[in-house]
Design a protein around this motif. Structure first.
Motif, PDB file in Angstrom:
ATOM      1  N   SER A  27      96.924  50.925 -17.445  1.00 54.19           N
ATOM      2  CA  SER A  27      95.745  51.633 -16.925  1.00 54.19           C
ATOM      3  C   SER A  27      95.066  50.790 -15.850  1.00 54.19           C
ATOM      4  O   SER A  27      94.596  51.329 -14.843  1.00 54.19           O
ATOM      5  CB  SER A  27      94.756  51.986 -18.035  1.00 54.19           C
ATOM      6  OG  SER A  27      94.074  50.850 -18.496  1.00 54.19           O
ATOM      7  N   GLY A  28      95.029  49.484 -16.025  1.00 59.79           N
ATOM      8  CA  GLY A  28      94.474  48.603 -15.000  1.00 59.79           C
ATOM      9  C   GLY A  28      95.276  48.659 -13.711  1.00 59.79           C
ATOM     10  O   GLY A  28      94.709  48.695 -12.619  1.00 59.79           O
ATOM     11  N   GLU A  29      96.596  48.685 -13.844  1.00 57.69           N
ATOM     12  CA  GLU A  29      97.459  48.806 -12.666  1.00 57.69           C
ATOM     13  C   GLU A  29      97.196  50.123 -11.941  1.00 57.69           C
ATOM     14  O   GLU A  29      97.257  50.187 -10.717  1.00 57.69           O
ATOM     15  CB  GLU A  29      98.939  48.771 -13.075  1.00 57.69           C
ATOM     16  CG  GLU A  29      99.422  47.444 -13.594  1.00 57.69           C
ATOM     17  CD  GLU A  29     100.828  47.536 -14.198  1.00 57.69           C
ATOM     18  OE1 GLU A  29     101.472  48.601 -14.124  1.00 57.69           O
ATOM     19  OE2 GLU A  29     101.291  46.516 -14.746  1.00 57.69           O
ATOM     20  N   ARG A  30      96.909  51.171 -12.712  1.00 57.16           N
ATOM     21  CA  ARG A  30      96.710  52.503 -12.141  1.00 57.16           C
ATOM     22  C   ARG A  30      95.267  52.725 -11.694  1.00 57.16           C
ATOM     23  O   ARG A  30      94.962  53.740 -11.081  1.00 57.16           O
ATOM     24  CB  ARG A  30      97.114  53.562 -13.161  1.00 57.16           C
ATOM     25  CG  ARG A  30      98.637  53.532 -13.421  1.00 57.16           C
ATOM     26  CD  ARG A  30      99.067  54.567 -14.397  1.00 57.16           C
ATOM     27  NE  ARG A  30      98.797  55.905 -13.895  1.00 57.16           N
ATOM     28  CZ  ARG A  30      98.963  57.017 -14.609  1.00 57.16           C
ATOM     29  NH1 ARG A  30      99.416  56.940 -15.844  1.00 57.16           N
ATOM     30  NH2 ARG A  30      98.688  58.183 -14.098  1.00 57.16           N
ATOM     31  N   GLY A  31      94.370  51.799 -12.026  1.00 59.94           N
ATOM     32  CA  GLY A  31      93.017  51.854 -11.518  1.00 59.94           C
ATOM     33  C   GLY A  31      92.028  52.674 -12.316  1.00 59.94           C
ATOM     34  O   GLY A  31      91.030  53.136 -11.779  1.00 59.94           O
ATOM     35  N   PHE A  32      92.276  52.859 -13.605  1.00 63.10           N
ATOM     36  CA  PHE A  32      91.255  53.516 -14.418  1.00 63.10           C
ATOM     37  C   PHE A  32      91.032  52.734 -15.701  1.00 63.10           C
ATOM     38  O   PHE A  32      91.876  51.974 -16.140  1.00 63.10           O
ATOM     39  CB  PHE A  32      91.553  54.996 -14.695  1.00 63.10           C
ATOM     40  CG  PHE A  32      92.867  55.283 -15.364  1.00 63.10           C
ATOM     41  CD1 PHE A  32      92.996  55.280 -16.742  1.00 63.10           C
ATOM     42  CD2 PHE A  32      93.988  55.600 -14.605  1.00 63.10           C
ATOM     43  CE1 PHE A  32      94.199  55.564 -17.353  1.00 63.10           C
ATOM     44  CE2 PHE A  32      95.194  55.891 -15.215  1.00 63.10           C
ATOM     45  CZ  PHE A  32      95.303  55.870 -16.587  1.00 63.10           C
ATOM     46  N   VAL A  33      89.852  52.926 -16.269  1.00 64.56           N
ATOM     47  CA  VAL A  33      89.413  52.173 -17.442  1.00 64.56           C
ATOM     48  C   VAL A  33      89.577  53.024 -18.689  1.00 64.56           C
ATOM     49  O   VAL A  33      89.248  54.207 -18.687  1.00 64.56           O
ATOM     50  CB  VAL A  33      87.936  51.751 -17.293  1.00 64.56           C
ATOM     51  CG1 VAL A  33      87.437  51.043 -18.532  1.00 64.56           C
ATOM     52  CG2 VAL A  33      87.758  50.881 -16.062  1.00 64.56           C
ATOM     53  N   LEU A  34      90.070  52.416 -19.734  1.00 63.81           N
ATOM     54  CA  LEU A  34      90.172  53.075 -21.038  1.00 63.81           C
ATOM     55  C   LEU A  34      88.942  52.684 -21.834  1.00 63.81           C
ATOM     56  O   LEU A  34      88.869  51.602 -22.408  1.00 63.81           O
ATOM     57  CB  LEU A  34      91.441  52.632 -21.763  1.00 63.81           C
ATOM     58  CG  LEU A  34      92.742  53.045 -21.090  1.00 63.81           C
ATOM     59  CD1 LEU A  34      93.918  52.380 -21.783  1.00 63.81           C
ATOM     60  CD2 LEU A  34      92.901  54.541 -21.112  1.00 63.81           C
ATOM     61  N   ALA A  35      87.945  53.540 -21.840  1.00 53.10           N
ATOM     62  CA  ALA A  35      86.694  53.261 -22.540  1.00 53.10           C
ATOM     63  C   ALA A  35      86.852  53.540 -24.030  1.00 53.10           C
ATOM     64  O   ALA A  35      87.439  54.527 -24.415  1.00 53.10           O
ATOM     65  CB  ALA A  35      85.572  54.113 -21.973  1.00 53.10           C
ATOM     66  N   VAL A  36      86.322  52.632 -24.813  1.00 52.33           N
ATOM     67  CA  VAL A  36      86.341  52.799 -26.260  1.00 52.33           C
ATOM     68  C   VAL A  36      85.018  53.426 -26.668  1.00 52.33           C
ATOM     69  O   VAL A  36      83.952  52.890 -26.372  1.00 52.33           O
ATOM     70  CB  VAL A  36      86.537  51.442 -26.968  1.00 52.33           C
ATOM     71  CG1 VAL A  36      86.452  51.607 -28.465  1.00 52.33           C
ATOM     72  CG2 VAL A  36      87.851  50.829 -26.555  1.00 52.33           C
TER      73      VAL A  36
END
Length: 80
Positions: free
Chosen positions: A66-75
């Motif tokens: 997800s970091g490589e793709r530029g979005f954040v995985l919010a918990v």
């Protein structure tokens, strides 16, 4: 129905699995993260450490991609 993401150690199919992850749209990707996170929580509660380790490897891979793709995985934490 999607399955939680697990990686054996070592996982012979890791490159193939990561290629599929990179092709998922962000909504599917985030749904897989949440599904895997829920499964890891259940494994932890049940003391199933072997499954928890495989799921944790999956979660770390999802976070990296997800970091490589530029979005954040919010918990999301439940409100009290």
């Amino acid at each position: 129905m999607m399955e939680p993401l697990c990686f054996d150690h070592p996982d012979q199919k890791r490159a193939e699995k990561e290629a599929v992850l990179r092709s998922l749209d962000p909504v599917e990707f985030k749904a897989l993260f949440q599904l895997t996170r829920n499964a890891a929580s259940i494994a932890r509660q049940n003391g199933d450490m072997e499954r928890l380790y495989a799921l944790t490897r999956g979660l770390k891979t999802l976070q990296r991609i997800s970091g490589e793709r530029g979005f954040v995985l919010a918990v999301r934490r439940p409100s009290p």
